[in-house]
Design an enzyme around this catalytic site. Sequence first.
Site, mmCIF file in Angstrom:
data_model
loop_
_atom_site.group_PDB
_atom_site.id
_atom_site.type_symbol
_atom_site.label_atom_id
_atom_site.label_comp_id
_atom_site.label_asym_id
_atom_site.label_seq_id
_atom_site.Cartn_x
_atom_site.Cartn_y
_atom_site.Cartn_z
ATOM 1 N N SER A 1 -9.912 2.000 2.822
ATOM 2 C CA SER A 1 -9.007 2.755 1.986
ATOM 3 C C SER A 1 -7.996 1.888 1.232
ATOM 4 C CB SER A 1 -8.244 3.761 2.855
ATOM 5 O OG SER A 1 -7.394 3.076 3.766
ATOM 6 N N LYS B 1 0.864 -1.193 0.000
ATOM 7 C CA LYS B 1 0.000 0.000 0.000
ATOM 8 C C LYS B 1 0.895 1.237 0.000
ATOM 9 C CE LYS B 1 -3.888 1.963 2.629
ATOM 10 N NZ LYS B 1 -4.802 1.803 3.787
ATOM 11 N N SER C 1 -10.160 -0.318 7.142
ATOM 12 C CA SER C 1 -9.586 -0.297 5.794
ATOM 13 C C SER C 1 -8.854 -1.551 5.345
ATOM 14 C CB SER C 1 -8.639 0.890 5.649
ATOM 15 O OG SER C 1 -9.393 2.048 5.457
HETATM 16 N N1 GLN Z 1 -13.339 4.527 6.311
HETATM 17 C C1 GLN Z 1 -12.712 4.966 7.509
HETATM 18 C C2 GLN Z 1 -12.287 6.405 7.367
HETATM 19 O O1 GLN Z 1 -12.451 6.935 6.328
HETATM 20 C C3 GLN Z 1 -11.559 4.091 7.866
HETATM 21 C C4 GLN Z 1 -10.354 4.301 7.036
HETATM 22 C C5 GLN Z 1 -9.193 3.457 7.454
HETATM 23 O O2 GLN Z 1 -9.349 2.438 8.120
HETATM 24 N N2 GLN Z 1 -8.019 3.882 7.046
HETATM 25 O O3 GLN Z 1 -11.795 6.991 8.263
#
Ligand code: GLN
Length: 501
Positions: A165, A85, A189
């Site tokens: 994400s 990532k 995410s």
């Molecule tokens: N969807 C959540 C956010 O936007 C979690 C994102 C994540 O786990 N990086 O904060």
Amino acid sequence: MRTHRDDICFVPATELARLYRARKVSPLEVMQAVLARIDAVNPTVNAYVTVARESALAGARRATRLLSRKSSTLPPLHGVPVSIKDLFATKGIRTTACSHVLDGFTPTYESTVTASLWRDGAVMLGKLNNDEFAMGSSNETSHYGPVVSPWRRKGCDAKLIPGGSSGGSSAAVAARLCMGATATDTGGSIRQPAAVTGTVGIKPTYGRCSRWGIVAFASSLDQAGPIARDVRDAAILLKAMASHDPKDTTSVDAPVPDYEAAVGKGVKGLTIGIPKEYRVDGMAPEIEALWQQGVEWLKAQGAKIKEVSLKHTKYALPSYYIVAPAEASSNLARYDGVRYGLREEGSDVISMYENTRSAGFGAEVKRRILIGTYVLSHGYYDAYYLKAQKLRTLIKRDFDEAFTEVDAILTPTTPSPAFAIGEKTGDPLEMYLNDIFTVTVNMAGLPGMSVPAGLSSEGTPLGLQLIGKPFDEETLFRVARAIEEAAGPLARPQDWWSKAA
Ligand code: GLN
């Protein structure tokens, strides 16, 4: 059309390791096949933001040479192509967090997690797309454009989200553009993208993996973990990624168990909790049915099922969306045009900061910085931030209590299957609702895992989530394998891109 060479891209990491040792295929042949597949598929899927072709081939050549000399003592991931990532710093390879503000940033150091993967023999293919600074649930906030899921609904050409994400990680694993990938999870995410792409994702306990060298979003919630093709692959990847690291004071000095040994131990004697508060209004009937199916599978394999109560669940989402932006607003203060990446000139230093940050951050990141700064400001700190922190303690306490009675908790991972790209971007609150089942786990610092459990009526993947006691990832691997076994081999995404214009 799939060629014979392309078939090797479909072999899981653990199986690949066996094939290497049996001299059936070489790391170089595999790397060439995966790179060819990336060339063919990535223009449509957009999972990779950087393909590290030269270093991937050099690494594979090295792995091939070593293999011909001493195959017995080789590390578990020897010669296995893994992708990263774009939130993990990789020495000498562009690292952007998929934000314009980090354009042109090439780290001079390697994150601890990726260094551990290379130590265990993995070879990096490239860097994967993600929501900008990991803020999102659909991979639509990336500066490099959305990732397109390799899955499609039955009889429908609409492009679907791969989750977020870590959408580049889930799409790359699902589309067989790498054997496994790293991801990060601040509020879901790893688990949510895994669920909607039919892959396995585990967010270990907070402190299990070092956060050193990972671009910070919300430091008290962020954890790294793998997205993999199956439960066994996830076990060997997590084993390689986890470590105690003196450079991260929140990383825990505890031995990392052999997770692979837990896979296949069965669920006999375990008690699995079903939290009644997760039966939320508006949950799709097929999600409810999948959850019930999971219960039946585990019962049939000898687990006991017990209803538990996690009373403060309804406060998890609102308190997460206070704590996470608060920490993000502080973490993102460092992107000022001086230290990293982009600089937009101004008439003085303040206007240079303003110009850089205005041009460098996307809309969702700006929204988080605004919310975070607001809830931390004088007069609102007690009303919002402090209250959210108190709720966090209560959420954690609910879990502590539940875990006096059960060994793991089973819930759905997401409230719905993958939606179409663009469907929810107009309404941030609707987007935040995707995280309803996952954020509690981060707020409490617990391990959480998503395992593919079936397909929706639209023919797209659905996942079940397992939540465990602190540092008891092994039980999650046991239960996840039981579900994987019961669900049987699920359909794979079709190679529809070969017909794409
Ligand atoms: N969807 C959540 C956010 O936007 C979690 C994102 C994540 O786990 N990086 O904060």
